[in-house]
Design an enzyme around this catalytic site. Structure first.
Site, PDB file in Angstrom:
ATOM      1  N   THR A   1     -16.626  -0.214   5.193  1.00 50.62           N
ATOM      2  CA  THR A   1     -15.226   0.223   5.209  1.00 50.62           C
ATOM      3  C   THR A   1     -15.186   1.734   5.119  1.00 50.62           C
ATOM      4  O   THR A   1     -16.221   2.401   5.006  1.00 50.62           O
ATOM      5  CB  THR A   1     -14.435  -0.379   4.031  1.00 50.62           C
ATOM      6  OG1 THR A   1     -14.923   0.192   2.803  1.00 50.62           O
ATOM      7  CG2 THR A   1     -14.590  -1.899   3.979  1.00 50.62           C
TER       8      THR A   1
ATOM      9  N   ASP B   1       0.859  -1.185   0.000  1.00 50.13           N
ATOM     10  CA  ASP B   1       0.000   0.000   0.000  1.00 50.13           C
ATOM     11  C   ASP B   1       0.892   1.231   0.000  1.00 50.13           C
ATOM     12  O   ASP B   1       2.061   1.158   0.391  1.00 50.13           O
ATOM     13  CB  ASP B   1      -0.915   0.016   1.234  1.00 50.13           C
ATOM     14  CG  ASP B   1      -2.186   0.823   1.018  1.00 50.13           C
ATOM     15  OD1 ASP B   1      -2.090   2.048   0.838  1.00 50.13           O
ATOM     16  OD2 ASP B   1      -3.281   0.224   1.037  1.00 50.13           O
TER      17      ASP B   1
ATOM     18  N   ASN C   1      -6.313  -5.554  -5.499  1.00 51.64           N
ATOM     19  CA  ASN C   1      -7.444  -4.977  -4.784  1.00 51.64           C
ATOM     20  C   ASN C   1      -7.437  -3.455  -4.680  1.00 51.64           C
ATOM     21  O   ASN C   1      -8.485  -2.844  -4.556  1.00 51.64           O
ATOM     22  CB  ASN C   1      -7.466  -5.582  -3.370  1.00 51.64           C
ATOM     23  CG  ASN C   1      -8.351  -4.823  -2.405  1.00 51.64           C
ATOM     24  OD1 ASN C   1      -9.581  -4.831  -2.534  1.00 51.64           O
ATOM     25  ND2 ASN C   1      -7.739  -4.155  -1.438  1.00 51.64           N
TER      26      ASN C   1
ATOM     27  N   TYR D   1     -16.341   5.397 -11.649  1.00 49.31           N
ATOM     28  CA  TYR D   1     -16.023   4.265 -10.781  1.00 49.31           C
ATOM     29  C   TYR D   1     -16.593   2.978 -11.367  1.00 49.31           C
ATOM     30  O   TYR D   1     -15.909   1.952 -11.463  1.00 49.31           O
ATOM     31  CB  TYR D   1     -16.586   4.522  -9.383  1.00 49.31           C
ATOM     32  CG  TYR D   1     -16.373   3.394  -8.401  1.00 49.31           C
ATOM     33  CD1 TYR D   1     -15.146   3.221  -7.778  1.00 49.31           C
ATOM     34  CD2 TYR D   1     -17.404   2.508  -8.090  1.00 49.31           C
ATOM     35  CE1 TYR D   1     -14.944   2.184  -6.867  1.00 49.31           C
ATOM     36  CE2 TYR D   1     -17.213   1.479  -7.191  1.00 49.31           C
ATOM     37  CZ  TYR D   1     -15.982   1.318  -6.578  1.00 49.31           C
ATOM     38  OH  TYR D   1     -15.784   0.294  -5.690  1.00 49.31           O
TER      39      TYR D   1
END
Length: 273
Positions: free
Chosen positions: A188, A36, A88, A153
């Site tokens: 999330t 990340d 991801n 998106y």
């Protein structure tokens, strides 16, 4: 790691879906590569995992050179193998396309699509050298039927869905599977921000409209089932499964229902997935 231990390399591992999949797979004995751009979040994820079962890699998925370096470092821990690439990392932001900035659009495409393609290419040799390997892509329920207010998106998630379908055929001779997760709304930080116009979080807005928001704990078992199953796409939660069914059999009714729900852009804030 041992010669027989399986491994998974996870982008977007600093939070959300990536963190939960890291926790789940480490707890069943897999070696986990955490990647990340958010180094503080990486440290927090690593703290949840058993000692000796993870490696840490700072990675901006839009940078191909960083991809090459991160994958080479991961290979040192895994004897040159990678059982699963969990491709991801992604961001979400919404609003009518005419109101989005050029910078927001370019950034979302760079992370959600180009970065995903770069990762697949960077990891190909390790996957090819590993038996029963798999690329697991994070698509979305927004990749089942286009979502008003989330058009860019949605477009990136439709593209990721296409990658999974194509690569599952293209890489069959190499013994590499391709799969996608297609979650509905998951609890999330991508829906956790507070809207200043209402003082409600995205989650609260969705729930007030009767839209299901699933706990993040649903993702680990879903990823496991996707990797070990025969279906290319795995809808995650009741909402996504209903969308997949309606998109196939009742598309006109689905368009009407989504129109009544209205745009979803105001519940999704720019945030790492």
């Amino acid at each position: 790691m041992s010669e027989t231990q399986k491994s998974i390399f996870i982008t977007g591992a600093a939070s959300g879906l990536g963190r939960e999949v890291a926790r789940y797979f480490a707890n069943v004995g897999w070696f986990v590569g955490l990647a990340d751009v958010n180094e503080k979040g990486l440290d927090e994820t690593a703290a949840l995992l058993p000692a000796g079962q993870w490696s840490r890699h700072r990675l901006d998925v839009t940078d191909r050179a960083q991809w090459k370096a991160a994958v080479a470092d991961f290979a040192k821990h895994t004897n040159g193998h990678m059982t699963v690439l969990f491709n991801n990392a992604g961001i979400g932001s919404g609003g009518p396309i005419q109101d989005m900035t050029d910078e927001d659009i370019d950034k979302m495409i760079a992370i959600n699509l180009t970065g995903v393609i770069s990762g697949t290419r960077a990891c190909f040799d390790l996957l090819k050298n590993t038996s029963d390997a798999c690329v697991l892509y994070t698509s979305s329920a927004a990749g089942i039927y286009g979502s008003a207010g989330l058009s860019v998106y949605s477009a990136t998630k439709f593209a990721v869905r296409g990658l999974a379908e194509a690569h599952d055929i293209e890489w069959r001779p190499y013994g590499i599977k391709a799969r996608s997760l297609m979650p509905g709304f998951i609890d999330t930080n991508i829906i956790g921000a507070v809207d200043g116009n209402s003082n409600m979080t995205g989650k609260e807005k969705l729930q007030s409209a009767g839209v299901e928001v699933s706990p993040v704990s649903i993702i680990g078992p879903s990823a496991w089932d996707a990797i070990h199953g025969d279906k290319v796409h795995t809808p995650v939660n009741k909402m996504a499964k209903q969308l997949a069914f309606s998109a196939r059999w009742f598309p006109n009714r689905l368009r009407k229902q989504l129109g009544l729900l209205g745009g979803l852009g105001d519940v999704v804030k720019p945030s790492a997935q």
